[in-house]
Design a protein around this motif. Structure first.
Motif, short mmCIF file in Angstrom:
data_model
loop_
_atom_site.label_atom_id
_atom_site.label_comp_id
_atom_site.label_asym_id
_atom_site.label_seq_id
_atom_site.Cartn_x
_atom_site.Cartn_y
_atom_site.Cartn_z
N GLY A 1 -22.28 32.02 2.06
CA GLY A 1 -22.56 33.32 1.46
C GLY A 1 -24.02 33.71 1.57
O GLY A 1 -24.35 34.91 1.63
N MET A 2 -24.90 32.73 1.62
CA MET A 2 -26.33 33.01 1.77
C MET A 2 -26.73 33.25 3.22
O MET A 2 -27.85 33.67 3.49
N ALA A 3 -25.82 32.99 4.15
CA ALA A 3 -26.17 33.02 5.57
C ALA A 3 -26.75 34.36 6.00
O ALA A 3 -27.66 34.43 6.81
N ALA B 1 -39.94 36.79 2.06
CA ALA B 1 -41.12 35.94 2.27
C ALA B 1 -41.05 34.66 1.46
O ALA B 1 -41.67 33.66 1.82
N SER B 2 -40.30 34.67 0.35
CA SER B 2 -40.26 33.49 -0.52
C SER B 2 -38.88 32.84 -0.52
O SER B 2 -38.44 32.30 -1.53
N PHE B 3 -38.20 32.88 0.63
CA PHE B 3 -36.86 32.29 0.74
C PHE B 3 -36.82 31.34 1.92
O PHE B 3 -37.04 31.74 3.07
N ALA B 4 -36.57 30.06 1.64
CA ALA B 4 -36.39 29.05 2.68
C ALA B 4 -34.93 28.59 2.60
O ALA B 4 -34.53 27.95 1.61
N MET C 1 -30.30 20.13 -14.03
CA MET C 1 -30.15 21.45 -13.42
C MET C 1 -31.16 22.44 -13.97
O MET C 1 -31.69 23.27 -13.24
N GLN C 2 -31.43 22.36 -15.27
CA GLN C 2 -32.41 23.26 -15.88
C GLN C 2 -33.80 23.01 -15.30
O GLN C 2 -34.60 23.95 -15.17
N GLY C 3 -34.08 21.76 -14.95
CA GLY C 3 -35.38 21.45 -14.36
C GLY C 3 -35.60 22.09 -13.01
O GLY C 3 -36.75 22.26 -12.58
N LEU C 4 -34.52 22.47 -12.33
CA LEU C 4 -34.65 23.15 -11.03
C LEU C 4 -34.87 24.64 -11.18
O LEU C 4 -35.32 25.31 -10.25
N PHE C 5 -34.52 25.18 -12.34
CA PHE C 5 -34.66 26.62 -12.59
C PHE C 5 -36.13 26.94 -12.83
O PHE C 5 -36.88 26.10 -13.33
N PRO C 6 -36.59 28.14 -12.47
CA PRO C 6 -37.99 28.51 -12.74
C PRO C 6 -38.39 28.27 -14.19
O PRO C 6 -37.71 28.72 -15.11
N GLN C 7 -39.49 27.54 -14.37
CA GLN C 7 -39.93 27.15 -15.71
C GLN C 7 -40.87 28.22 -16.27
O GLN C 7 -42.09 28.08 -16.25
N PHE C 8 -40.30 29.28 -16.79
CA PHE C 8 -41.10 30.41 -17.26
C PHE C 8 -41.91 30.06 -18.51
O PHE C 8 -42.88 30.75 -18.84
N TYR D 1 -43.56 28.07 -3.40
CA TYR D 1 -42.64 27.76 -2.30
C TYR D 1 -41.20 28.04 -2.72
O TYR D 1 -40.71 27.54 -3.73
N ASN D 2 -40.51 28.86 -1.92
CA ASN D 2 -39.07 29.12 -2.03
C ASN D 2 -38.67 29.57 -3.43
O ASN D 2 -37.65 29.12 -3.98
N PHE D 3 -39.43 30.46 -4.02
CA PHE D 3 -39.11 30.90 -5.38
C PHE D 3 -37.79 31.67 -5.40
O PHE D 3 -36.96 31.48 -6.30
N THR D 4 -37.58 32.54 -4.42
CA THR D 4 -36.33 33.29 -4.36
C THR D 4 -35.14 32.34 -4.23
O THR D 4 -34.12 32.49 -4.91
N GLY D 5 -35.26 31.36 -3.35
CA GLY D 5 -34.18 30.39 -3.17
C GLY D 5 -33.92 29.59 -4.43
O GLY D 5 -32.77 29.28 -4.75
N ARG D 6 -34.98 29.27 -5.17
CA ARG D 6 -34.81 28.52 -6.41
C ARG D 6 -33.99 29.32 -7.42
O ARG D 6 -33.11 28.80 -8.09
N VAL D 7 -34.30 30.61 -7.51
CA VAL D 7 -33.56 31.47 -8.43
C VAL D 7 -32.11 31.61 -7.98
O VAL D 7 -31.17 31.50 -8.79
N LEU D 8 -31.90 31.82 -6.68
CA LEU D 8 -30.54 32.00 -6.16
C LEU D 8 -29.70 30.75 -6.37
O LEU D 8 -28.51 30.82 -6.71
N ALA D 9 -30.31 29.58 -6.14
CA ALA D 9 -29.56 28.33 -6.32
C ALA D 9 -29.15 28.13 -7.77
O ALA D 9 -28.09 27.57 -8.06
N SER D 10 -29.97 28.63 -8.70
CA SER D 10 -29.67 28.46 -10.12
C SER D 10 -28.62 29.46 -10.60
O SER D 10 -27.64 29.08 -11.25
#
Length: 490
Positions: A302-304, A334-337, A374-381, A393-402
């Motif tokens: 789906g991310m392809a 720019a922030s998606f790996a 799993m919470q540790g992988l989510f952005p630590q606001f 690094y890969n902030f967009t991907g981090r959000v999408l994965a969560s």
């Protein structure tokens, strides 16, 4: 010396201002360029990602695969359903993957395409909320009797399909062959639910006519349905198979429970072996590996097309062909790996698998531990230092994965269904010797752990006033109630 000084050119003020602006621009641009360049380096696939990507499929021949027969259920009279199902699967898998942006809901795989010889729902269609007996809170035998005319009309109109369903349930295997994509068709399970409604009608009419032969035949079919789906679930399966087969098994339990409410002691004894087949425990727990791997592949595929690449996004912005805000698209790209995102999702899937495989009484502890990981992988606001590190690094991907990891209660539904089965088994055991309701609690206390509440390890609760056995379900959102009840009126 004065002459030499006089020859030095004096820069105009505007050139000094321009030079200052250029330096400021370069100073500001440097971290942006560094950020974009840093995010162009993707990770290698992690061990967990490779585990979910390359999980092997069991060797299943087409001739043994009831799933393929289900896909091809609506084939013309002179076409083999399995062969036609294979053609449909191959045609879908050969089509280009659909973009997430261009997809809506996954397509429903109708078992009746336009060239089929019958339709699943003959006109006029019943209201959508009355097509099938509700799996809970309704006596499905009485529900079927009240709709006998419609159900018999459905049975006559779909005789070929129902015969094919009976045949495919004799096949030994069930394995989904569609690729896991956002546009993957889902099988139309409506006719499978209707098949059970017809069994409920057969059983109700046989009970009303006091025909032991017909009761025996109906219970035989009900037991065969449960045994088929339990055989399907004995091997790793896709998620939809696990969920829908579980719902069909539960529906069979409720049908058996409704029959017990009508049957006398002698009749229960005569048909006891068939009842035991309907209510027998599964041979083992659900194997969740395939279902979780399919969900990982669904996310990955789906991310392809989610991010077409920074250059493509920039070109769309320049040519004014971007479908949404350019700044947002550029920042996202720019922030998606991609692979780094899939690696994060693989960690989430591994934790989900832990939760799904946990025993009922260990579930909350395992879920809490998995949730912390799993919470540790989510952005630590709430942690500025950690957030700045994650932003690099890969902030967009981090959000999408969560956010692409929903809250799963799949295993809770399994534990609750097992609790329901055990309560009906207790009811069947007490009804046969004629145990009065006043003594039921004492009988339950004497049973071993195999007939206790799997969620607590204790005997089931008994409401003497309402004369119901009950337990508090763990998947309350699925049940939409605080307790699940089974009446005991003797």
């Amino acid at each position: 010396m004065q002459a030499e000084f006089a020859k030095s050119p004096v820069r105009p003020w505007w050139r000094r201002v321009l030079r200052a602006f250029i330096w400021i621009f370069l100073i500001l641009l440097t971290p942006v360029v560094s950020f974009v360049a840093y995010n162009r380096f993707d990770e290698a696939p992690s061990e967990l990602a490779l585990k979910f990507e390359n999980m092997p499929m069991r060797p299943v021949s087409d001739a043994d695969n009831a799933w393929l027969a289900m896909v091809g259920l609506g084939a013309a009279d002179d076409v083999d359903p399995i062969a036609w199902g294979r053609q449909k699967v191959d045609a879908f898998n050969a089509t280009p993957m659909q973009s997430v942006a261009n997809s809506s809901e996954p397509a429903i795989e109708s078992s009746q395409p336009e060239d089929a010889h019958v339709t699943i729902w003959p006109d006029p269609k019943p209201p959508i909320d009355d097509r099938h007996c509700p799996k809970r809170d309704v006596d499905c035998l009485q529900w079927a009797l009240d709709r006998a005319t419609r159900l018999r009309g459905f049975q006559q109109a779909n005789a070929v399909l129902l015969t094919r369903l009976d045949a495919l349930m004799q096949l030994p295997e069930w394995q989904a062959r569609y690729q896991q994509r956002v546009d993957t068709p889902m099988l139309d399970w409506g006719i499978l639910a209707a098949q059970l409604d017809l069994l409920a009608l057969d059983l109700a009419e046989a009970q009303a006519s006091a025909s032991d032969v017909d009761v025996d035949a109906s219970l035989q079919k009900l037991a065969g349905s449960v045994e088929f789906w339990q055989r399907v679930r004995a091997q790793p399966q896709d998620l939809f198979t696990v969920l829908f087969s579980g719902a069909l098994i539960e529906r069979a339990y409720w049908i058996a429970n409704a029959w017990l409410d009508r049957a006398g002691q002698e009749q229960i004894t005569r048909h006891g072996l068939l009842l035991d087949r309907v209510l027998k425990p599964a041979s083992g727990p659900v194997q969740w590996q395939r279902a979780v791997a399919d969900q990982y592949l669904l996310f990955r595929n789906g991310m392809a097309d989610l991010d077409p690449g920074l250059g493509t996004v920039l070109w769309r912005c320049v040519t004014d062909s971007a479908s949404e805000g350019c700044l947002e698209s550029l920042t996202t790209s720019a922030s998606f790996a991609p692979q780094a995102t899939f690696n994060l999702q693989a960690i989430n899937c591994e934790q989900i698998l832990r939760v799904l495989e946990a025993s009922p009484r260990d579930h909350e502890e395992v879920a809490a531990d998995a949730g912390r990981i799993m919470q540790g992988l989510f952005p630590q606001f709430d942690d500025v230092g950690a957030l700045l590190s994650q932003l690099s690094y890969n902030f967009t991907g981090r959000v999408l994965a969560s956010i692409g990891t929903p809250s799963f209660d799949w295993s809770k539904r399994e534990h609750d269904r097992e609790a329901l089965r055990r309560m009906i088994v207790l009811k069947r055991m007490a009804l046969e010797p004629g145990v009065p309701a006043e003594s039921l609690a004492s009988v339950m206390a004497l049973q071993d752990s195999t007939l206790g509440n799997p969620l607590t390890g204790n005997p089931f609760d008994w409401d003497a006033t309402s004369r119901v056995l009950y337990f508090e379900p763990s998947a309350k959102q699925d049940w939409k109630r605080e307790r699940v009840e089974i009446a005991y009126r003797r």
